[in-house]
Design a protein around this motif. Structure first.
Motif, PDB file in Angstrom:
ATOM      1  N   LEU A  48      34.123  36.574  47.394  1.00  0.00           N
ATOM      2  CA  LEU A  48      34.178  37.965  47.834  1.00  0.00           C
ATOM      3  C   LEU A  48      35.609  38.360  48.183  1.00  0.00           C
ATOM      4  CD1 LEU A  48      31.900  39.986  48.032  1.00  0.00           C
ATOM      5  CD2 LEU A  48      31.711  39.488  50.464  1.00  0.00           C
ATOM      6  N   GLY A  49      36.348  37.457  48.839  1.00  0.00           N
ATOM      7  CA  GLY A  49      37.737  37.752  49.166  1.00  0.00           C
ATOM      8  C   GLY A  49      38.589  37.930  47.926  1.00  0.00           C
ATOM      9  N   MET A  50      38.407  37.031  46.934  1.00  0.00           N
ATOM     10  CA  MET A  50      39.174  37.150  45.706  1.00  0.00           C
ATOM     11  C   MET A  50      38.783  38.389  44.925  1.00  0.00           C
ATOM     12  SD  MET A  50      41.600  35.955  43.951  1.00  0.00           S
ATOM     13  CE  MET A  50      41.854  34.369  44.755  1.00  0.00           C
ATOM     14  N   SER A  51      37.504  38.744  44.931  1.00  0.00           N
ATOM     15  CA  SER A  51      37.056  39.954  44.238  1.00  0.00           C
ATOM     16  C   SER A  51      37.682  41.193  44.864  1.00  0.00           C
ATOM     17  CB  SER A  51      35.528  40.055  44.288  1.00  0.00           C
ATOM     18  OG  SER A  51      34.931  38.966  43.632  1.00  0.00           O
ATOM     19  N   ALA A  52      37.788  41.210  46.203  1.00  0.00           N
ATOM     20  CA  ALA A  52      38.419  42.352  46.871  1.00  0.00           C
ATOM     21  C   ALA A  52      39.878  42.482  46.457  1.00  0.00           C
ATOM     22  CB  ALA A  52      38.299  42.200  48.387  1.00  0.00           C
ATOM     23  N   ILE A  53      40.555  41.336  46.293  1.00  0.00           N
ATOM     24  CA  ILE A  53      41.954  41.360  45.874  1.00  0.00           C
ATOM     25  C   ILE A  53      42.082  41.931  44.465  1.00  0.00           C
ATOM     26  CG2 ILE A  53      43.974  39.940  45.346  1.00  0.00           C
ATOM     27  CD1 ILE A  53      42.937  37.964  47.484  1.00  0.00           C
ATOM     28  N   VAL A  54      41.269  41.419  43.522  1.00  0.00           N
ATOM     29  CA  VAL A  54      41.383  41.821  42.117  1.00  0.00           C
ATOM     30  C   VAL A  54      40.929  43.264  41.917  1.00  0.00           C
ATOM     31  CG1 VAL A  54      40.570  41.350  39.781  1.00  0.00           C
ATOM     32  CG2 VAL A  54      41.137  39.451  41.316  1.00  0.00           C
ATOM     33  N   ALA A  57      42.095  49.176  41.379  1.00  0.00           N
ATOM     34  CA  ALA A  57      41.985  50.558  41.845  1.00  0.00           C
ATOM     35  C   ALA A  57      43.357  51.137  42.189  1.00  0.00           C
ATOM     36  CB  ALA A  57      41.052  50.621  43.060  1.00  0.00           C
ATOM     37  N   LEU A  58      44.199  50.348  42.818  1.00  0.00           N
ATOM     38  CA  LEU A  58      45.550  50.826  43.145  1.00  0.00           C
ATOM     39  C   LEU A  58      46.355  51.082  41.874  1.00  0.00           C
ATOM     40  CD1 LEU A  58      46.442  48.485  46.160  1.00  0.00           C
ATOM     41  CD2 LEU A  58      45.890  50.917  46.235  1.00  0.00           C
ATOM     42  N   LEU A  59      46.140  50.267  40.854  1.00  0.00           N
ATOM     43  CA  LEU A  59      46.845  50.479  39.589  1.00  0.00           C
ATOM     44  C   LEU A  59      46.441  51.800  38.956  1.00  0.00           C
ATOM     45  CD1 LEU A  59      48.754  49.359  37.428  1.00  0.00           C
ATOM     46  CD2 LEU A  59      46.766  48.210  36.392  1.00  0.00           C
ATOM     47  N   VAL A  60      45.148  52.128  38.999  1.00  0.00           N
ATOM     48  CA  VAL A  60      44.677  53.404  38.468  1.00  0.00           C
ATOM     49  C   VAL A  60      45.316  54.562  39.227  1.00  0.00           C
ATOM     50  CG1 VAL A  60      42.657  54.888  38.148  1.00  0.00           C
ATOM     51  CG2 VAL A  60      42.512  52.445  37.619  1.00  0.00           C
ATOM     52  N   VAL A  61      45.371  54.458  40.561  1.00  0.00           N
ATOM     53  CA  VAL A  61      45.989  55.499  41.375  1.00  0.00           C
ATOM     54  C   VAL A  61      47.459  55.674  40.992  1.00  0.00           C
ATOM     55  CG1 VAL A  61      46.669  56.141  43.722  1.00  0.00           C
ATOM     56  CG2 VAL A  61      44.399  55.204  43.291  1.00  0.00           C
ATOM     57  N   MET A  93      43.358  47.667  51.721  1.00  0.00           N
ATOM     58  CA  MET A  93      42.041  47.123  51.376  1.00  0.00           C
ATOM     59  C   MET A  93      42.173  45.740  50.746  1.00  0.00           C
ATOM     60  SD  MET A  93      40.162  50.543  49.903  1.00  0.00           S
ATOM     61  CE  MET A  93      41.464  50.872  48.723  1.00  0.00           C
ATOM     62  N   ALA A  94      43.026  45.651  49.734  1.00  0.00           N
ATOM     63  CA  ALA A  94      43.245  44.348  49.095  1.00  0.00           C
ATOM     64  C   ALA A  94      43.879  43.359  50.048  1.00  0.00           C
ATOM     65  CB  ALA A  94      44.114  44.523  47.852  1.00  0.00           C
ATOM     66  N   SER A  95      44.671  43.881  51.020  1.00  0.00           N
ATOM     67  CA  SER A  95      45.302  42.978  51.984  1.00  0.00           C
ATOM     68  C   SER A  95      44.272  42.276  52.845  1.00  0.00           C
ATOM     69  CB  SER A  95      46.282  43.763  52.862  1.00  0.00           C
ATOM     70  OG  SER A  95      45.594  44.743  53.631  1.00  0.00           O
ATOM     71  N   ARG A  96      43.142  42.972  53.132  1.00  0.00           N
ATOM     72  CA  ARG A  96      42.067  42.313  53.883  1.00  0.00           C
ATOM     73  C   ARG A  96      41.501  41.154  53.082  1.00  0.00           C
ATOM     74  NH1 ARG A  96      43.412  42.408  58.172  1.00  0.00           N
ATOM     75  NH2 ARG A  96      45.326  43.123  57.220  1.00  0.00           N
ATOM     76  N   GLY A  97      41.410  41.338  51.765  1.00  0.00           N
ATOM     77  CA  GLY A  97      40.949  40.250  50.918  1.00  0.00           C
ATOM     78  C   GLY A  97      41.901  39.077  50.929  1.00  0.00           C
ATOM     79  N   LEU A  98      43.222  39.365  50.928  1.00  0.00           N
ATOM     80  CA  LEU A  98      44.213  38.289  51.012  1.00  0.00           C
ATOM     81  C   LEU A  98      44.076  37.526  52.316  1.00  0.00           C
ATOM     82  CD1 LEU A  98      47.327  40.173  49.579  1.00  0.00           C
ATOM     83  CD2 LEU A  98      46.191  38.193  48.534  1.00  0.00           C
ATOM     84  N   TYR A  99      43.880  38.241  53.430  1.00  0.00           N
ATOM     85  CA  TYR A  99      43.720  37.573  54.728  1.00  0.00           C
ATOM     86  C   TYR A  99      42.474  36.697  54.724  1.00  0.00           C
ATOM     87  CZ  TYR A  99      42.820  36.854  59.679  1.00  0.00           C
ATOM     88  OH  TYR A  99      42.556  36.281  60.893  1.00  0.00           O
ATOM     89  N   SER A 100      41.364  37.243  54.218  1.00  0.00           N
ATOM     90  CA  SER A 100      40.125  36.475  54.194  1.00  0.00           C
ATOM     91  C   SER A 100      40.254  35.236  53.324  1.00  0.00           C
ATOM     92  CB  SER A 100      38.988  37.365  53.685  1.00  0.00           C
ATOM     93  OG  SER A 100      37.834  36.599  53.441  1.00  0.00           O
ATOM     94  N   LEU A 105      35.350  47.971  52.168  1.00  0.00           N
ATOM     95  CA  LEU A 105      36.436  48.951  52.154  1.00  0.00           C
ATOM     96  C   LEU A 105      36.885  49.254  50.727  1.00  0.00           C
ATOM     97  CD1 LEU A 105      38.608  47.755  55.164  1.00  0.00           C
ATOM     98  CD2 LEU A 105      37.313  49.889  55.007  1.00  0.00           C
ATOM     99  N   VAL A 106      36.963  48.215  49.885  1.00  0.00           N
ATOM    100  CA  VAL A 106      37.349  48.429  48.497  1.00  0.00           C
ATOM    101  C   VAL A 106      36.335  49.310  47.783  1.00  0.00           C
ATOM    102  CG1 VAL A 106      37.566  47.272  46.254  1.00  0.00           C
ATOM    103  CG2 VAL A 106      38.766  46.372  48.243  1.00  0.00           C
TER     104      VAL A 106
END
Length: 543
Positions: free
Chosen positions: A31-37, A42-46, A1-8, A110-111
């Protein structure tokens, strides 16, 4: 999910035109940077739940998975802060499709969906041990969703879906007809359309785009159209359609898109981003002749008047959009401010007001169009140095008018830089309505003498009658062909034999309406005509 933000954020193509409003301009990157952060949070919580949840609960810290609600709150707040739905709709409505926004939007959706999906499993008291299967299944589903979302985003960001671009084979352009001949075709024109010469025929611009036609047959050769063009979004600015026949290029612009250059023969796209495109966003404006169907060069000036400037000038290569040269420093005693520039095929003329302690004068410089170097110069006494003369271009001839009461200077016409030093300064105003650079033939009209045809600046043959003196002809109304002079006169065309300037006694009727221009294109003579019943038409004539 965050990778899509990096691509964008870092790889996807951005909007080719930066919106003037901050919200549409900033949304794709934000929006792309927000998806990354947010996705990273969320991944850190997981990771914390999977690796340390039991130890943290045993130590009395409770369930760390509830922090996913904090991440969800941040995601909702960011969506509201960026006005994502409304700003996204605004961008899609007003601008061309581009990959950065839909990929950023897909990453953000997706995020957010991923966070929602994680809320339940992360907040219940986990009493199972994570296995390869319990991790692999959701991960696989997530990857599939990412792949589908990426494909949909790239499809939505593909602007080629909105464009009908048809190209043509390269051919040799036919010659311009030597005389008017007979009517060969009529085609309807959209209101607000424009017509220029180009390639082996002519090009018509409408709000949907441009279409190139074969001059001899009137059939379509190539086109670049946006069928869904709308006034609120991306549409072709037909008034900006330019043709530079000497370089076989057509240049034009779209609202919320910018300039695009095409090969006039094949329709192949030459450039979109260029130094010309960048510089045209400044205070300088495109230099173009009034009522002309083809420009001598791609250039910018700094005044609203067509073909002149207040002293700043920039010449560009039409096939690359690359800057070639700018106006040189003025001669000693001459001021750049208040000077004017006129663009013709044989020379770029710089007209300056000059003075010193003893006198004042007007300097006319002829500059080489290719390099900007001086090729001719003439100094003329100026009775009023505080008033600049009027400078214009008519049919590729320079016209300078002082028009001062009781002044020794009045009117100067220069048809080539070789004649700059010897061109006569006349007392009466004359209008250049036609010019043949190959033979030096100039056709002028005035209230005193009517139509005058001059060979190499010497009035060898002339014709003056009451009709010719009373009719007001403009350069766009007249065309000098190899055998004939053709002029527009209301609902008909009048022709004169070039060899003796004898008028054809039978004018050519056009219908019930008004013609306003004559265009000499390869293989055809074109007359835009507004019919009272049928609307705007383009009439083609050929022998």
């Amino acid at each position: 999910m965050a990778s899509r933000g990096l691509y964008s954020r870092f790889l996807a193509a951005a909007n080719p035109v930066t919106p003037q409003d901050d919200a549409p301009a900033e949304l794709p990157d934000a929006l792309g940077m927000s998806a990354i952060v947010v996705g990273g949070a969320a991944l850190l919580v997981v990771a914390v739940v999977l690796l340390a949840a039991r130890r943290l609960r045993a130590a009395g810290f409770g369930n760390p998975g509830v922090t996913i609600y904090l991440v969800l709150t941040v995601a909702i707040g960011r969506t509201v802060q960026l006005h994502v739905p409304s700003v996204t709709e605004q961008i899609f409505e007003h601008y061309t499709a581009f990959p950065r926004l839909p990929t950023a939007l897909a990453a953000w959706v997706l995020v957010c969906l991923g966070i929602l999906a994680l809320c339940y499993p992360l907040t219940i008291a986990p009493r199972f041990t994570p296995t390869t299967r319990t991790i692999a299944v959701p991960a696989t589903i997530g990857l599939l969703l990412c792949a589908l979302a990426t494909g949909a985003a790239l499809w939505a960001g593909d602007d080629d879906r909105s464009v009908d671009h048809r190209t043509a084979a390269s051919v040799v352009a036919p010659p311009i007809p030597n005389r008017l001949g007979q009517e060969r075709f009529r085609m309807d024109l959209q209101e607000g359309s424009s017509t220029v010469v180009g390639g082996p025929g002519f090009v018509v611009g409408t709000t949907a785009g441009i279409t190139a036609y074969d001059g001899a047959t009137g059939t379509v050769r190539w086109n670049y159209l946006r069928p869904d063009a709308a006034e609120s979004g991306v549409f072709h600015r037909a008034e900006n359609l330019l043709s530079i026949p000497a370089e076989n290029v057509v240049v034009t612009s779209w609202n919320h898109l910018g300039w695009i250059a095409f090969d006039a023969t094949t329709g192949e796209k030459l450039w979109t981003e260029s130094e010309f495109a960048d510089d045209s966003r400044s205070e300088m404006r495109v230099a173009r002749g009034f009522g002309t169907a083809g420009e001598t060069a791609l250039a910018l000036v700094d005044d609203e008047l067509f073909g002149v400037s207040l002293g700043n000038f920039a010449r560009y290569d039409a096939r690359t959009g690359r800057h070639i040269w700018s106006e040189p420093a003025p001669p000693e005693g001459c001021a750049k401010k208040g000077s004017q520039i006129a663009v013709t095929a044989p020379a770029v003329y710089h007209v300056l007001i000059c003075r010193n302690a003893e006198s004042a004068w007007t300097t006319v410089l002829a500059l080489d169009p290719a390099t900007g170097t001086q090729i001719a110069k003439r100094d003329l006494p100026n009775p009023d140095p505080d008033r600049a003369p009027t400078v214009s271009v008519s049919k590729d001839a320079l016209s300078v008018d002082w028009r001062y009461r009781n002044a020794p200077l009045d009117h100067l016409v220069v048809t080539s830089p070789e004649l700059l030093s010897v061109a006569a300064v006349t007392a009466g105003h004359v209008e250049v309505i036609a010019l043949d650079p190959a033979t030096g033939t100039v056709v002028t009209i005035s209230g005193d003498t009517g139509i005058t045809l001059s060979e190499g600046g010497d009035p060898a043959r002339s014709r003056a009658d009451p009709v010719a003196r009373s009719v007001s002809l403009k350069p766009s109304d007249s065309m000098l062909l190899t055998e004939e002079l053709v002029t527009v006169s209301g609902e008909q065309l009048r022709t004169w034999r070039r060899e003796d300037l004898a008028e054809n006694p039978s004018p050519v009727p056009l219908g019930s309406g008004q013609a306003s221009q004559i265009i000499a294109a390869p293989g055809i003579i074109l007359v835009p005509f507004t019919d009272k019943s049928a609307g705007r038409q383009l009439i083609g004539f050929a022998p």
